[in-house]
Motif scaffolding. Structure first.
Motif, PDB file in Angstrom:
ATOM      1  N   GLN A 103       0.830  -1.208   0.000  1.00 46.90           N
ATOM      2  CA  GLN A 103       0.000   0.000   0.000  1.00 46.90           C
ATOM      3  C   GLN A 103       0.865   1.260   0.000  1.00 46.90           C
ATOM      4  N   ARG A 104       1.976   1.208   0.744  1.00 46.50           N
ATOM      5  CA  ARG A 104       2.885   2.363   0.774  1.00 46.50           C
ATOM      6  C   ARG A 104       3.524   2.577  -0.600  1.00 46.50           C
ATOM      7  N   LYS A 105       3.911   1.486  -1.258  1.00 46.40           N
ATOM      8  CA  LYS A 105       4.501   1.604  -2.593  1.00 46.40           C
ATOM      9  C   LYS A 105       3.492   2.181  -3.589  1.00 46.40           C
ATOM     10  N   MET A 106       2.249   1.713  -3.504  1.00 37.93           N
ATOM     11  CA  MET A 106       1.225   2.214  -4.413  1.00 37.93           C
ATOM     12  C   MET A 106       0.969   3.699  -4.174  1.00 37.93           C
ATOM     13  N   LEU A 107       0.970   4.092  -2.881  1.00 36.08           N
ATOM     14  CA  LEU A 107       0.771   5.510  -2.558  1.00 36.08           C
ATOM     15  C   LEU A 107       1.938   6.350  -3.074  1.00 36.08           C
ATOM     16  N   GLU A 108       3.167   5.849  -2.894  1.00 33.50           N
ATOM     17  CA  GLU A 108       4.334   6.583  -3.391  1.00 33.50           C
ATOM     18  C   GLU A 108       4.307   6.687  -4.908  1.00 33.50           C
ATOM     19  N   ALA A 109       3.905   5.599  -5.572  1.00 34.42           N
ATOM     20  CA  ALA A 109       3.826   5.634  -7.038  1.00 34.42           C
ATOM     21  C   ALA A 109       2.783   6.643  -7.506  1.00 34.42           C
ATOM     22  N   LYS A 110       1.643   6.705  -6.792  1.00 26.61           N
ATOM     23  CA  LYS A 110       0.604   7.660  -7.154  1.00 26.61           C
ATOM     24  C   LYS A 110       1.093   9.095  -6.943  1.00 26.61           C
ATOM     25  N   GLU A 111       1.768   9.328  -5.796  1.00 31.35           N
ATOM     26  CA  GLU A 111       2.284  10.676  -5.531  1.00 31.35           C
ATOM     27  C   GLU A 111       3.334  11.062  -6.571  1.00 31.35           C
ATOM     28  N   ALA A 113       3.519   9.951  -9.658  1.00 27.43           N
ATOM     29  CA  ALA A 113       2.825  10.230 -10.918  1.00 27.43           C
ATOM     30  C   ALA A 113       2.185  11.611 -10.897  1.00 27.43           C
ATOM     31  N   ASP A 114       1.581  11.964  -9.743  1.00 26.27           N
ATOM     32  CA  ASP A 114       0.982  13.301  -9.626  1.00 26.27           C
ATOM     33  C   ASP A 114       2.035  14.390  -9.752  1.00 26.27           C
ATOM     34  N   LEU A 115       3.198  14.167  -9.082  1.00 24.39           N
ATOM     35  CA  LEU A 115       4.273  15.160  -9.158  1.00 24.39           C
ATOM     36  C   LEU A 115       4.802  15.295 -10.573  1.00 24.39           C
ATOM     37  N   LEU A 116       4.961  14.146 -11.257  1.00 24.35           N
ATOM     38  CA  LEU A 116       5.451  14.194 -12.631  1.00 24.35           C
ATOM     39  C   LEU A 116       4.455  14.896 -13.541  1.00 24.35           C
ATOM     40  N   GLY A 117       3.157  14.664 -13.268  1.00 26.14           N
ATOM     41  CA  GLY A 117       2.138  15.342 -14.069  1.00 26.14           C
ATOM     42  C   GLY A 117       2.187  16.841 -13.883  1.00 26.14           C
ATOM     43  N   ARG A 118       2.310  17.260 -12.611  1.00 21.81           N
ATOM     44  CA  ARG A 118       2.410  18.708 -12.363  1.00 21.81           C
ATOM     45  C   ARG A 118       3.706  19.269 -12.911  1.00 21.81           C
ATOM     46  N   ALA A 119       4.802  18.483 -12.754  1.00 24.74           N
ATOM     47  CA  ALA A 119       6.088  18.972 -13.254  1.00 24.74           C
ATOM     48  C   ALA A 119       6.084  19.106 -14.768  1.00 24.74           C
TER      49      ALA A 119
END
Length: 222
Positions: A103-111, A113-119
């Motif tokens: 669950q922690r890995k999935m949360l980190e991957a989602k965060e 992806a969100d950061l890369l999208g904003r970046a």
């Protein structure tokens, strides 16, 4: 073993055998879950059900071995029951740990992806700014190069003009010498010389004014 049985013919040995089978299945399920590349809710639920059933069987075994009258047999089944219970608890903790890690890995991957999208969006805006700045700098460089070329051309023109002026003065002196030889009056000679001085000052003033204008224009555009 008659004393180690309970109603319905289900003996302690039968419960223990069933618990061992479920224990093997649970151990295999936990190993599969640990090696799974991604979180598997269905596999986790299946292993959870087996662990719950194991804990229930351990409770039954605990009640059964306590009713055995022979101490040696009672101690033997107590140890077996404790072993099954301990392994069931270990497998449960392993499952919980790996579920938490996934669950922690999935949360980190989602965060991420969100950061890369904003970046990506911000990066495009920054690249656009840099592109505009680069275009402006190129425009300034081109303007500066044109001004420097113009300044160089002006200096070359003034140099040629100075050379022409020197040749003109030499020719003028020769002409004055000729006029002197033909007996031209001193008043006419003074008039010519005065006119020559005025022309010289006008030429020098024009050269200085041109250089000053070019100098300030280049400094203003830097």
């Amino acid at each position: 073993m008659a004393s180690g049985t309970m109603g319905g013919g289900g003996g302690l040995s039968e419960v223990y055998s069933n618990a061992k089978k479920i224990l093997l299945r649970t151990r295999y399920g936990v190993e599969r879950f640990e090696s799974a590349p991604m979180d598997s809710p269905e596999l986790a639920s299946s292993v959870k059900r087996d662990i719950t059933e194991l804990q229930s069987l351990c409770s039954n075994m605990d009640a059964l071995w306590r009713s055995i009258p022979v101490k040696s047999q009672r101690d033997l089944w107590r140890r077996k029951t404790e072993q099954v219970g301990e392994e069931a608890e270990y497998l449960n903790q392993s499952l919980e740990k790996h579920m938490s890690r996934n669950q922690r890995k999935m949360l980190e991957a989602k965060e991420k992806a969100d950061l890369l999208g904003r970046a990506s969006g911000e990066g495009a805006h920054i690249l656009q700014i840099f592109d505009e700045e680069a275009q402006a700098m190129n425009s300034v460089k081109n303007s500066k190069r044109m001004l420097e070329d113009s300044f160089s051309s002006g200096v070359a023109i003034l140099s040629k003009y100075a050379e022409q002026r020197d040749r003109f003065k030499s020719a003028q002196r020769k002409a004055l010498d000729v006029l002197n030889t033909v007996g031209l009056s001193n008043s006419v000679l003074r008039l010519i010389e005065r006119r020559n001085r005025v022309d010289t000052w006008i030429k020098y003033a024009g050269m200085i004014a041109t250089l000053v204008i070019l100098y300030f224009f280049i400094r203003w555009t830097r």
